[in-house]
Scaffold this motif. Structure first.
Motif, short mmCIF file in Angstrom:
data_model
loop_
_atom_site.label_atom_id
_atom_site.label_comp_id
_atom_site.label_asym_id
_atom_site.label_seq_id
_atom_site.Cartn_x
_atom_site.Cartn_y
_atom_site.Cartn_z
N PRO A 198 -10.84 4.47 -3.91
CA PRO A 198 -10.42 3.26 -3.20
C PRO A 198 -8.94 3.23 -2.83
O PRO A 198 -8.57 2.78 -1.74
N THR A 199 -8.08 3.74 -3.70
CA THR A 199 -6.65 3.74 -3.41
C THR A 199 -6.34 4.65 -2.23
O THR A 199 -5.55 4.29 -1.35
N PHE A 200 -6.97 5.80 -2.19
CA PHE A 200 -6.77 6.74 -1.09
C PHE A 200 -7.18 6.10 0.24
O PHE A 200 -6.46 6.17 1.23
N VAL A 201 -8.33 5.45 0.25
CA VAL A 201 -8.83 4.82 1.48
C VAL A 201 -7.93 3.66 1.89
O VAL A 201 -7.63 3.49 3.09
N ALA A 202 -7.46 2.88 0.93
CA ALA A 202 -6.56 1.76 1.25
C ALA A 202 -5.26 2.28 1.87
O ALA A 202 -4.78 1.74 2.86
N ASN A 203 -4.69 3.33 1.29
CA ASN A 203 -3.46 3.92 1.83
C ASN A 203 -3.69 4.51 3.22
O ASN A 203 -2.86 4.36 4.11
N PHE A 251 -18.94 5.84 0.78
CA PHE A 251 -18.89 6.68 -0.42
C PHE A 251 -17.44 6.95 -0.83
O PHE A 251 -17.07 6.80 -2.00
N ILE A 252 -16.61 7.35 0.14
CA ILE A 252 -15.21 7.65 -0.16
C ILE A 252 -14.49 6.39 -0.64
O ILE A 252 -13.64 6.46 -1.54
#
Length: 95
Positions: free
Chosen positions: A20-25, A14-15
């Motif tokens: 997506p940018t937050f999770v990638a970082n 979900f996150i």
């Protein structure tokens, strides 16, 4: 009933979709800054027996350890968070 593992997977999914940018970082920072673990006494004894050298690669310094004599039957082990052929080639040229 949902297990903690399944619930965690769903939350991450979900996150990942929502931010997506937050999770990638977050993933990048986690993988490039591993937690430092304390070296155990038997590991320290083994490391103290090694010939140590640092190899420069771009803006990184890679610690190397050598045991024994160099022969035509050497074993190279590379551990990296993101292994790249380019790094391996530079290390192999160094040895």
């Amino acid at each position: 009933m949902m297990t903690l593992q399944r619930l965690t997977k769903l939350a991450i999914k979900f996150i990942s979709i929502a931010w997506p940018t937050f999770v990638a970082n977050l993933a990048y920072n986690t993988l490039t800054n591993p937690k430092v673990k304390k070296v155990r006494p038997h590991e320290m004894r083994m490391l103290n027996k090694a010939q140590k050298e640092r190899v420069k690669f771009r803006h990184f310094e890679i610690q190397t350890y050598k045991w024994g004599k160099k022969t035509n039957k050497n074993f190279y082990s590379f551990m990296a968070w993101k292994a790249k052929l380019e790094i391996s080639q530079i290390l192999l040229k160094h040895f």
